[in-house]
Design a protein around this motif. Sequence first.
Motif, PDB file in Angstrom:
ATOM      1  N   ILE A  24      16.131 -32.539  -9.427  1.00  0.00           N
ATOM      2  CA  ILE A  24      16.435 -33.973  -9.479  1.00  0.00           C
ATOM      3  C   ILE A  24      17.618 -34.262  -8.551  1.00  0.00           C
ATOM      4  O   ILE A  24      17.619 -35.255  -7.820  1.00  0.00           O
ATOM      5  CB  ILE A  24      16.728 -34.437 -10.926  1.00  0.00           C
ATOM      6  N   GLY A  25      18.631 -33.412  -8.568  1.00  0.00           N
ATOM      7  CA  GLY A  25      19.770 -33.588  -7.671  1.00  0.00           C
ATOM      8  C   GLY A  25      19.348 -33.600  -6.220  1.00  0.00           C
ATOM      9  O   GLY A  25      19.827 -34.435  -5.426  1.00  0.00           O
ATOM     10  N   GLN A  26      18.449 -32.712  -5.841  1.00  0.00           N
ATOM     11  CA  GLN A  26      17.947 -32.683  -4.462  1.00  0.00           C
ATOM     12  C   GLN A  26      17.228 -33.978  -4.125  1.00  0.00           C
ATOM     13  O   GLN A  26      17.437 -34.567  -3.054  1.00  0.00           O
ATOM     14  CB  GLN A  26      16.998 -31.494  -4.272  1.00  0.00           C
ATOM     15  N   ARG A  27      16.387 -34.430  -5.036  1.00  0.00           N
ATOM     16  CA  ARG A  27      15.642 -35.666  -4.798  1.00  0.00           C
ATOM     17  C   ARG A  27      16.576 -36.875  -4.709  1.00  0.00           C
ATOM     18  O   ARG A  27      16.391 -37.749  -3.856  1.00  0.00           O
ATOM     19  CB  ARG A  27      14.611 -35.890  -5.911  1.00  0.00           C
ATOM     20  N   LEU A  28      17.579 -36.922  -5.582  1.00  0.00           N
ATOM     21  CA  LEU A  28      18.514 -38.048  -5.563  1.00  0.00           C
ATOM     22  C   LEU A  28      19.358 -38.059  -4.301  1.00  0.00           C
ATOM     23  O   LEU A  28      19.605 -39.120  -3.715  1.00  0.00           O
ATOM     24  CB  LEU A  28      19.411 -38.024  -6.807  1.00  0.00           C
ATOM     25  N   ARG A  29      19.822 -36.884  -3.856  1.00  0.00           N
ATOM     26  CA  ARG A  29      20.599 -36.821  -2.611  1.00  0.00           C
ATOM     27  C   ARG A  29      19.763 -37.302  -1.423  1.00  0.00           C
ATOM     28  O   ARG A  29      20.239 -38.058  -0.581  1.00  0.00           O
ATOM     29  CB  ARG A  29      21.128 -35.408  -2.365  1.00  0.00           C
ATOM     30  N   ALA A  30      18.506 -36.886  -1.375  1.00  0.00           N
ATOM     31  CA  ALA A  30      17.621 -37.319  -0.289  1.00  0.00           C
ATOM     32  C   ALA A  30      17.398 -38.833  -0.342  1.00  0.00           C
ATOM     33  O   ALA A  30      17.433 -39.511   0.695  1.00  0.00           O
ATOM     34  CB  ALA A  30      16.287 -36.579  -0.369  1.00  0.00           C
ATOM     35  N   ALA A  31      17.195 -39.373  -1.538  1.00  0.00           N
ATOM     36  CA  ALA A  31      16.975 -40.813  -1.684  1.00  0.00           C
ATOM     37  C   ALA A  31      18.223 -41.602  -1.307  1.00  0.00           C
ATOM     38  O   ALA A  31      18.134 -42.644  -0.649  1.00  0.00           O
ATOM     39  CB  ALA A  31      16.550 -41.138  -3.120  1.00  0.00           C
ATOM     40  N   THR A  32      19.389 -41.103  -1.704  1.00  0.00           N
ATOM     41  CA  THR A  32      20.648 -41.775  -1.373  1.00  0.00           C
ATOM     42  C   THR A  32      20.879 -41.780   0.130  1.00  0.00           C
ATOM     43  O   THR A  32      21.268 -42.801   0.712  1.00  0.00           O
ATOM     44  CB  THR A  32      21.827 -41.088  -2.095  1.00  0.00           C
ATOM     45  N   GLU A  33      20.635 -40.647   0.753  1.00  0.00           N
ATOM     46  CA  GLU A  33      20.807 -40.543   2.210  1.00  0.00           C
ATOM     47  C   GLU A  33      19.861 -41.490   2.935  1.00  0.00           C
ATOM     48  O   GLU A  33      20.258 -42.202   3.856  1.00  0.00           O
ATOM     49  CB  GLU A  33      20.553 -39.101   2.646  1.00  0.00           C
TER      50      GLU A  33
ATOM     51  N   ARG B 253      10.953 -27.355 -12.348  1.00  0.00           N
ATOM     52  CA  ARG B 253      10.876 -27.897 -10.987  1.00  0.00           C
ATOM     53  C   ARG B 253       9.658 -28.807 -10.845  1.00  0.00           C
ATOM     54  O   ARG B 253       9.741 -29.889 -10.269  1.00  0.00           O
ATOM     55  CB  ARG B 253      10.834 -26.777  -9.963  1.00  0.00           C
ATOM     56  N   ALA B 254       8.525 -28.364 -11.384  1.00  0.00           N
ATOM     57  CA  ALA B 254       7.310 -29.183 -11.313  1.00  0.00           C
ATOM     58  C   ALA B 254       7.500 -30.505 -12.056  1.00  0.00           C
ATOM     59  O   ALA B 254       7.092 -31.564 -11.568  1.00  0.00           O
ATOM     60  CB  ALA B 254       6.119 -28.409 -11.892  1.00  0.00           C
ATOM     61  N   ALA B 255       8.137 -30.455 -13.216  1.00  0.00           N
ATOM     62  CA  ALA B 255       8.391 -31.684 -13.981  1.00  0.00           C
ATOM     63  C   ALA B 255       9.330 -32.615 -13.215  1.00  0.00           C
ATOM     64  O   ALA B 255       9.143 -33.837 -13.219  1.00  0.00           O
ATOM     65  CB  ALA B 255       8.980 -31.337 -15.350  1.00  0.00           C
ATOM     66  N   ALA B 256      10.321 -32.051 -12.540  1.00  0.00           N
ATOM     67  CA  ALA B 256      11.266 -32.867 -11.763  1.00  0.00           C
ATOM     68  C   ALA B 256      10.572 -33.526 -10.580  1.00  0.00           C
ATOM     69  O   ALA B 256      10.907 -34.656 -10.208  1.00  0.00           O
ATOM     70  CB  ALA B 256      12.436 -32.010 -11.295  1.00  0.00           C
ATOM     71  N   ASP B 257       9.616 -32.828  -9.986  1.00  0.00           N
ATOM     72  CA  ASP B 257       8.879 -33.421  -8.870  1.00  0.00           C
ATOM     73  C   ASP B 257       8.037 -34.611  -9.325  1.00  0.00           C
ATOM     74  O   ASP B 257       7.782 -35.526  -8.546  1.00  0.00           O
ATOM     75  CB  ASP B 257       7.984 -32.374  -8.199  1.00  0.00           C
ATOM     76  N   LEU B 258       7.617 -34.600 -10.584  1.00  0.00           N
ATOM     77  CA  LEU B 258       6.805 -35.693 -11.128  1.00  0.00           C
ATOM     78  C   LEU B 258       7.642 -36.804 -11.765  1.00  0.00           C
ATOM     79  O   LEU B 258       7.120 -37.884 -12.051  1.00  0.00           O
ATOM     80  CB  LEU B 258       5.827 -35.142 -12.178  1.00  0.00           C
ATOM     81  N   ALA B 259       8.914 -36.549 -11.991  1.00  0.00           N
ATOM     82  CA  ALA B 259       9.774 -37.515 -12.693  1.00  0.00           C
ATOM     83  C   ALA B 259       9.974 -38.777 -11.869  1.00  0.00           C
ATOM     84  O   ALA B 259      10.099 -38.738 -10.649  1.00  0.00           O
ATOM     85  CB  ALA B 259      11.129 -36.877 -13.006  1.00  0.00           C
ATOM     86  N   SER B 260      10.019 -39.890 -12.569  1.00  0.00           N
ATOM     87  CA  SER B 260      10.299 -41.174 -11.927  1.00  0.00           C
ATOM     88  C   SER B 260      11.802 -41.344 -11.779  1.00  0.00           C
ATOM     89  O   SER B 260      12.552 -41.150 -12.735  1.00  0.00           O
ATOM     90  CB  SER B 260       9.734 -42.315 -12.773  1.00  0.00           C
ATOM     91  N   LEU B 261      12.228 -41.716 -10.586  1.00  0.00           N
ATOM     92  CA  LEU B 261      13.649 -41.972 -10.342  1.00  0.00           C
ATOM     93  C   LEU B 261      13.972 -43.454 -10.441  1.00  0.00           C
ATOM     94  O   LEU B 261      15.099 -43.860 -10.195  1.00  0.00           O
ATOM     95  CB  LEU B 261      14.057 -41.444  -8.960  1.00  0.00           C
TER      96      LEU B 261
ATOM     97  N   MET C 256      24.254 -34.059 -11.822  1.00  0.00           N
ATOM     98  CA  MET C 256      23.501 -34.390 -10.626  1.00  0.00           C
ATOM     99  C   MET C 256      23.345 -35.906 -10.480  1.00  0.00           C
ATOM    100  O   MET C 256      23.462 -36.428  -9.378  1.00  0.00           O
ATOM    101  CB  MET C 256      22.115 -33.730 -10.667  1.00  0.00           C
ATOM    102  N   VAL C 257      23.070 -36.568 -11.580  1.00  0.00           N
ATOM    103  CA  VAL C 257      22.895 -38.024 -11.540  1.00  0.00           C
ATOM    104  C   VAL C 257      24.213 -38.706 -11.186  1.00  0.00           C
ATOM    105  O   VAL C 257      24.252 -39.632 -10.373  1.00  0.00           O
ATOM    106  CB  VAL C 257      22.341 -38.552 -12.881  1.00  0.00           C
ATOM    107  N   ALA C 258      25.312 -38.234 -11.764  1.00  0.00           N
ATOM    108  CA  ALA C 258      26.619 -38.823 -11.456  1.00  0.00           C
ATOM    109  C   ALA C 258      26.955 -38.627  -9.984  1.00  0.00           C
ATOM    110  O   ALA C 258      27.359 -39.573  -9.303  1.00  0.00           O
ATOM    111  CB  ALA C 258      27.699 -38.208 -12.345  1.00  0.00           C
ATOM    112  N   ASP C 259      26.798 -37.416  -9.486  1.00  0.00           N
ATOM    113  CA  ASP C 259      27.111 -37.132  -8.085  1.00  0.00           C
ATOM    114  C   ASP C 259      26.320 -38.020  -7.135  1.00  0.00           C
ATOM    115  O   ASP C 259      26.862 -38.517  -6.152  1.00  0.00           O
ATOM    116  CB  ASP C 259      26.839 -35.664  -7.751  1.00  0.00           C
ATOM    117  N   ALA C 260      25.050 -38.208  -7.414  1.00  0.00           N
ATOM    118  CA  ALA C 260      24.207 -39.014  -6.546  1.00  0.00           C
ATOM    119  C   ALA C 260      24.597 -40.489  -6.557  1.00  0.00           C
ATOM    120  O   ALA C 260      24.243 -41.231  -5.646  1.00  0.00           O
ATOM    121  CB  ALA C 260      22.747 -38.870  -6.960  1.00  0.00           C
TER     122      ALA C 260
END
Length: 159
Positions: free
Chosen positions: A76-85, A139-147, A1-5
């Motif tokens: 995390i992949g969802q969050r990274l895609r949204a941030a990249t967009e 999922r809850a931990a990913a929502d709290l994770a710092s990007l 997910m991190v690589a794709d983003a």
Amino acid sequence: MVADANRARAVWSKSLGFTTVIGFESDLDAVELLYTSLLVQATSAMMRAGSRQDRHGRSRTRSFRQSFLASFAIRIGQRLRAATEQASEQAAAETGDDRLLPVLAARTDSVREATETMFPDIVSQSVTATDGEGWASGRAAADLASLHTRDQVTADPTG
């Protein structure tokens, strides 16, 4: 997910036990830094969650953790895609120049072609999750994770 983003590709070689990441140098640096940060965050959150047992006292820690990590990665992949967009749209709006997007698309295509050349028999595999509590916790931990990979420096107006 991190690589794709980050416009890179990650290929897991199960028989060799390692992952190859293909991309441009600056993108690879970002992938390495962010992946390491997220791995530490995911592991810490998962360890805090502890072990799990079913109603018969048998361990379900393994399925909990597998589900936790799968859910964490997907979110995390969802969050990274949204941030990249959002960052791409903001950059285009600020500069009034849409030329950045085709350049990034060309880089992505270049990485895809290099990956297909290096790994012509690549196969995608899905990830399964069987523990609902592990999935929700991940999922809850990913929502709290710092990007953010570096601490942000801000001026303290109070001195």
